[in-house]
Design an enzyme around this catalytic site. Structure first.
Site, mmCIF file in Angstrom:
data_model
loop_
_atom_site.group_PDB
_atom_site.id
_atom_site.type_symbol
_atom_site.label_atom_id
_atom_site.label_comp_id
_atom_site.label_asym_id
_atom_site.label_seq_id
_atom_site.Cartn_x
_atom_site.Cartn_y
_atom_site.Cartn_z
ATOM 1 N N SER A 44 0.824 -1.225 0.000
ATOM 2 C CA SER A 44 0.000 0.000 0.000
ATOM 3 C C SER A 44 0.851 1.264 0.000
ATOM 4 O O SER A 44 0.733 2.112 0.881
ATOM 5 C CB SER A 44 -0.943 -0.006 1.205
ATOM 6 O OG SER A 44 -1.847 -1.074 1.137
ATOM 7 N N CYS A 48 4.342 6.651 -7.161
ATOM 8 C CA CYS A 48 4.507 7.967 -7.787
ATOM 9 C C CYS A 48 5.426 8.871 -6.980
ATOM 10 O O CYS A 48 5.985 9.834 -7.507
ATOM 11 C CB CYS A 48 3.143 8.640 -7.954
ATOM 12 S SG CYS A 48 1.997 7.743 -9.006
#
Length: 474
Positions: A44, A48
């Site tokens: 999780s 980016c």
């Protein structure tokens, strides 16, 4: 007592764990047992954010993790880290798994419902020396950590992160000038490296039309990033210790203490292909609107391993973005949890930056519109981010495509400085709504001199596109 249904999830990042969390909200552990397998050390997390971690802008890796493995387990999700799924047995409803930190021990786990969230893999061309130490792909937090380990090795005097100084002897070559390539170029500049970017296409950012990519090229060179276009890497040279020392092309050699691959990604679907699941042209899994794999009753897929429906062209595309992956996971989790949800598709919106240059696009490029058989007009305007008289106003270029006969908006590209990139969201909403460029000219957008000219640059482009559509006739 009825046994709980068994949900197995392959992949523990955005799509997989969003699906697990949503399914758990809808069904209790005695109704649905959830087991998730993740082969890396992290779950999780924001991939980016890796270039900004590498560049020293943000802390990592912990700051990039939205929810830890322990947090997932506290919600009755059996998340098994460093465990790789090596085979799908769809006929018998089971997966073969290998414990990577337990001597490679293998076992089988059964399922009633299966979610594939295997992500994407960086393109790694088959070139001499490409697997040498010092050559890095950047896709996972493990990749980011490995790259930082290379960058932090002593190699003479280093420049502070907040100065433009680039000491001799600290050189980096980035192969590929897509989103990851240009973001990593900025990160390496901040790390004090002299950076060369090698790009096969005529301009950087092939996600833009060449005329807009040319503006990115000019800006990158102005920032001190040597950007060589129209060239192809042919190999990586190594030193006596076997480490990367240079990248070669057909007619040149570029010294490198580190090499970063920024050539894009491909869907990670080897498991799915071996199991006979349907793949599209890009190699991504094909699903229906509920994110169920086509032809399967109990298999779903989401994230970077799938193709998605393009609302503008009507075709399937592979677009690897965390925004989509999280939405896919929500849809999948709702459906496997007994509810109903769909993912209608995308318009292809993306935004990035290199140093202070903001780069954005949504909808179709010219070549994509041609490939879809669309007749269109294309216009480009230059405007400013704020009222021209307000301090800090910076130029920006907006390119807009519209269908010739109908005036339907087909795509927008934006290149500019502060305040440029997020303007693409105006066009993304207009594309989703199927608006014409003439309808866009009447949009009631916010205005004040610190934020925009009286006519926002996107609306200036819409006005010019409207005139072009009228002039083109049918």
């Amino acid at each position: 007592m009825t046994a709980a249904e068994r949900l197995v999830i392959v992949g523990g990042d955005a799509a997989g764990m969003s699906a697990a969390s949503q399914a758990r909200r809808l069904r209790k552990p005695d109704e649905l047992a959830i087991t998730a397998f993740e082969r890396s050390h992290f779950t999780s997390y924001s991939a980016c954010g890796i270039p900004y971690w590498v560049g020293g802008v943000v802390d990592g890796p912990d700051a990039l993790i939205a929810r830890t493995a322990e947090e997932h387990r506290s919600r009755d999700i059996d998340l098994r880290m460093r465990t790789e799924v090596t085979e799908l047995d769809l006929d018998r409803g089971r997966v073969r798994v290998r414990a990577l930190d337990d001597g490679g021990r293998e076992s089988w786990t059964g399922f009633d419902k299966l979610v594939l969230a295997t992500g994407a893999r960086p393109l790694r061309p088959d070139l001499p020396g490409i697997d040498a130490p010092g050559v890095h792909g950047v896709q996972t937090l493990d990749d980011g950590r490995a790259l930082l380990d290379t960058l932090e090795q002593p190699a003479g005097r280093r420049a502070p992160l907040d100065t433009p100084e680039q000491p001799a002897g600290r050189r980096a070559v980035v192969i590929g000038a897509g989103y990851i390539g240009v973001e990593m170029a900025e990160a390496l500049i901040r790390r004090g490296y002299q950076v060369t970017v090698l790009e096969q296409s005529a301009q950087p950012m092939s996600t833009l039309d060449p005329d807009m990519g040319a503006q990115v090229h000019e800006a990158m060179c102005g920032m001190g990033i040597e950007t060589v276009t129209g060239t192809t890497a042919t190999g990586v040279l190594t030193d006596s210790a076997g480490r990367a020392r240079a990248v070669t092309t057909e007619d040149a050699e570029y010294p490198a203490d580190v090499v970063v691959l920024g050539m894009g990604v491909r869907p990670e679907t080897a498991l799915a292909a071996a199991a006979g699941l349907p793949l599209g042209e890009s190699g991504g899994l094909l699903t229906d609107l509920a994110m169920r794999v086509r032809g399967q009753d109990a298999v779903w897929a989401g994230g970077d391993c799938v193709e998605v429906h393009d609302l503008v062209s009507g075709r399937s595309r592979h677009i690897a973005l965390g925004t989509h992956a999280n939405k896919h996971g929500q849809v999948i989790g709702t459906n496997v949890g007994g509810g109903y949800a769909t993912f209608p598709g995308v318009v292809g919106t993306a935004v990035s930056k290199v140093c202070d240059l903001e780069i954005a696009r949504t909808g179709l490029l010219e070549r994509q519109a041609h490939a879809a058989g669309l007749r269109f007009v294309a216009v480009t305007v230059e405007s400013t981010s704020r009222a021209g008289y307000y301090p800090g106003a910076r130029p920006m270029h907006v390119k807009m495509l519209a269908e010739r006969r109908t005036g339907r908006l087909l795509g927008v590209q934006i290149v500019g400085r502060e305040g440029a990139g997020k303007r693409v969201d105006i066009a993304a909403v207009a594309l989703t709504a199927g608006m014409t460029v003439e309808q866009m000219t009447a949009l009631d957008l916010g205005y004040a001199p610190p934020f925009s000219p009286v006519w926002d640059p996107v609306l200036v482009a819409a006005r010019k596109a409207t005139a072009a559509v009228r002039a083109a006739g049918g």
